[in-house]
Enzyme design. Structure first.
Site, short mmCIF file in Angstrom:
data_model
loop_
_atom_site.label_atom_id
_atom_site.label_comp_id
_atom_site.label_asym_id
_atom_site.label_seq_id
_atom_site.Cartn_x
_atom_site.Cartn_y
_atom_site.Cartn_z
N ILE A 12 0.84 -1.21 0.00
CA ILE A 12 0.00 0.00 0.00
C ILE A 12 0.87 1.25 0.00
O ILE A 12 0.55 2.25 -0.68
CB ILE A 12 -0.97 0.00 1.21
CG1 ILE A 12 -1.72 -1.33 1.30
CG2 ILE A 12 -1.99 1.15 1.05
CD1 ILE A 12 -2.62 -1.46 2.49
N THR A 100 8.27 -3.91 15.52
CA THR A 100 8.02 -2.97 14.42
C THR A 100 6.71 -2.20 14.63
O THR A 100 6.69 -0.97 14.56
CB THR A 100 7.96 -3.73 13.08
OG1 THR A 100 9.26 -4.25 12.80
CG2 THR A 100 7.53 -2.81 11.94
N THR A 125 -5.90 -0.75 10.77
CA THR A 125 -6.65 -1.80 10.06
C THR A 125 -7.98 -2.09 10.75
O THR A 125 -8.12 -1.89 11.96
CB THR A 125 -5.80 -3.09 10.03
OG1 THR A 125 -6.62 -4.18 9.62
CG2 THR A 125 -5.22 -3.43 11.40
N ASP A 126 -8.93 -2.60 9.96
CA ASP A 126 -10.23 -2.99 10.55
C ASP A 126 -10.07 -4.18 11.51
O ASP A 126 -10.96 -4.46 12.31
CB ASP A 126 -11.26 -3.31 9.46
CG ASP A 126 -10.85 -4.44 8.52
OD1 ASP A 126 -9.74 -4.99 8.67
OD2 ASP A 126 -11.67 -4.77 7.63
N GLU A 127 -8.91 -4.88 11.41
CA GLU A 127 -8.73 -6.06 12.27
C GLU A 127 -8.67 -5.70 13.75
O GLU A 127 -8.81 -6.58 14.61
CB GLU A 127 -7.47 -6.84 11.87
CG GLU A 127 -7.56 -7.35 10.46
CD GLU A 127 -6.63 -8.50 10.14
OE1 GLU A 127 -6.08 -9.12 11.06
OE2 GLU A 127 -6.46 -8.77 8.94
N TYR A 153 -0.89 -10.13 15.25
CA TYR A 153 -0.82 -8.99 14.33
C TYR A 153 -1.82 -7.91 14.72
O TYR A 153 -1.46 -6.74 14.92
CB TYR A 153 -1.09 -9.45 12.89
CG TYR A 153 -1.46 -8.30 11.96
CD1 TYR A 153 -0.50 -7.36 11.58
CD2 TYR A 153 -2.77 -8.14 11.50
CE1 TYR A 153 -0.84 -6.29 10.76
CE2 TYR A 153 -3.11 -7.07 10.68
CZ TYR A 153 -2.14 -6.15 10.31
OH TYR A 153 -2.49 -5.08 9.52
N LYS A 157 -1.28 -4.00 16.13
CA LYS A 157 -1.81 -2.80 15.46
C LYS A 157 -2.71 -2.02 16.43
O LYS A 157 -2.70 -0.78 16.45
CB LYS A 157 -2.59 -3.18 14.19
CG LYS A 157 -1.76 -3.77 13.07
CD LYS A 157 -0.76 -2.78 12.47
CE LYS A 157 -1.42 -1.69 11.65
NZ LYS A 157 -0.38 -0.83 10.99
#
Ligand code: NAD
Ligand code: TDX
Length: 339
Positions: A12, A100, A125-127, A153, A157
């Site tokens: 992206i 990271t 993110t939507d996650e 993950y 985020k």
């Protein structure tokens, strides 16, 4: 205006740099990327000598390196795409995700505090909202939906998002956050569903669908995401979160069948494999806020976007063949053999 884009050698981030150089030809774009397995300098080769583009290889969690770049570049805006981004890898080895995605975000924001900034934008993110049940199609993620993560993950985020909001409240850092649904398009790393299925189908290899393939994702063409971030950094309100998604929910199995059809490959290539641990069932974004406040709407319909994407992978075989012939082979064997 000078914008630092981190993670710009990834999927992206690179699309965002192309978008910005095109939409704002007077802006300076500085890319910082560590060139992990997911970063690819060949993606940026067409702009390496562009007079308004500069590339630095650096790790966003390396405080000294990041401070040095900020000191010499004095950016006005930072857009942070740099991340470990693959859920399956986070299940195998969470640690690098914490370094990271969380520490890297903190270091970037500390640099913004130290050297001054007009805007720090976090690409989330939507996650972070977890998942929705398949039998409640009336439910969508809004910006008020509680954080409720499933994978290492998404937890990393979400942690970063909380830090970003804390830096706003505590230090007054001028931040914004975007939470987007699944992207697809050119330069998508072939470990992710759509490019993996295109590459495997073109090589007549099995198409590994997790579980029964009934999980739903809300797909958005990458250029639409890039336009949303462009709008947010210019017109978004400081301290706010914006959901980004195009109401395009699809079951994994239907995507894989569509790819078979477009490439004229038999569905007999589809192989059902062991499900992902903690596999989120359904993501679905409510994009009302960004539509009402910033006038954003997606422009590319999935039917067109997927055709364009498949054509891009046909026209750019060299790009992905080089990736899947290297270290990726070890990854693929580890993740998919005897699964
Ligand atoms: P990607 O894995 O394709 O690219 C990540 C890039 O970040 C790579 O170029 C990599 O080299 C770089 N990077 C990794 N660690 C780094 C570090 N420590 N320092 C500097 N650079 C580093 O990821 P993507 O799919 O382009 O995702 C970009 C961002 O968008 C991520 O923050 C991700 O969480 C978010 N996001 C992705 C999606 C999606 O569908 N792909 C959807 C919503 C949000
Ligand atoms: O081989 C596969 N077989 C399969 O069935 C792979 C790689 C995936 N899947 C399934 C798992 C998911 O339900 O396809 C769906 C999509 O998988 P991914 O492409 O790995 O994406 P997802 O897990 O949904 O996460 C993506 O969207 C949100 C990005 O990778 C994240 O970075 C982003 O935050």
């Amino acid at each position: 205006m000078k914008i630092i884009v981190t993670g710009g050698a990834g999927f992206i981030g690179s699309n965002f740099i192309f978008h910005m150089l095109n939409a704002h030809p007077e802006y300076d774009i500085i890319c910082i990327d560590a060139l992990t397995y997911a970063g690819n300098l060949s993606t940026l080769k067409s702009i390496m000598n562009h007079p308004y583009f500069k590339f630095y290889r650096a790790d966003i969690a390396d405080r000294e390196a990041i401070y040095r770049i900020f000191e010499s570049e004095k950016p006005d805006v930072v857009v942070n795409f740099a991340a470990e981004s693959h859920v399956d890898r986070s299940i195998e080895n969470p640690e690098i995700f914490l370094r990271t995605n969380i520490m890297g975000t903190a270091v970037l924001m500390d640099a913004c505090r130290k050297f001054g900034i007009q805007r720090y934008h976090q690409v989330s993110t939507d996650e972070v909202y977890g998942d929705l049940p398949l039998d409640r199609p009336d439910l969508f993620f809004t910006e008020e939906t509680p954080i409720h993560t499933s994978s290492p993950y998404s937890s990393s985020k979400a942690s970063a998002d909380l830090l970003v909001l804390a830096y706003h409240r505590t230090y007054g850092l001028p931040v914004t956050i975007s939470r987007c649904s699944n992207n697809y398009g050119p330069y998508h790393f072939p470990e992710k569903l759509i490019p993996l299925m295109i590459a495997n189908a073109l090589n007549d290899k099995p198409l590994p669908v997790y579980g029964e393939g009934l999980n739903v994702r809300d797909w958005l063409y990458v250029e639409d995401h890039c336009r949303a971030i462009d709008l947010i950094i210019h017109n978004g309100k400081v301290g706010e979160v914006y959901n980004v998604g195009g109401h395009n929910e699809m079951r994994n199995i239907d995507i894989v069948k569509l790819i078979c059809k477009e490439l004229d490959k038999p569905e007999s290539l589809i192989t059902y494999v062991t499900d992902r641990k903690g596999h989120d069932m359904r993501y679905a974004i409510d994009p009302t806020k960004i539509h009402n406040e910033l006038g954003w709407l997606p422009e590319t319909k999935f039917a067109d976007g997927i055709k364009k994407t498949i054509q891009w992978y046909l026209d750019n075989r060299e790009w992905w063949e080089e990736i899947i012939s290297g270290e990726y082979q070890n990854y693929y064997e580890k993740m998919y053999t005897n699964r």
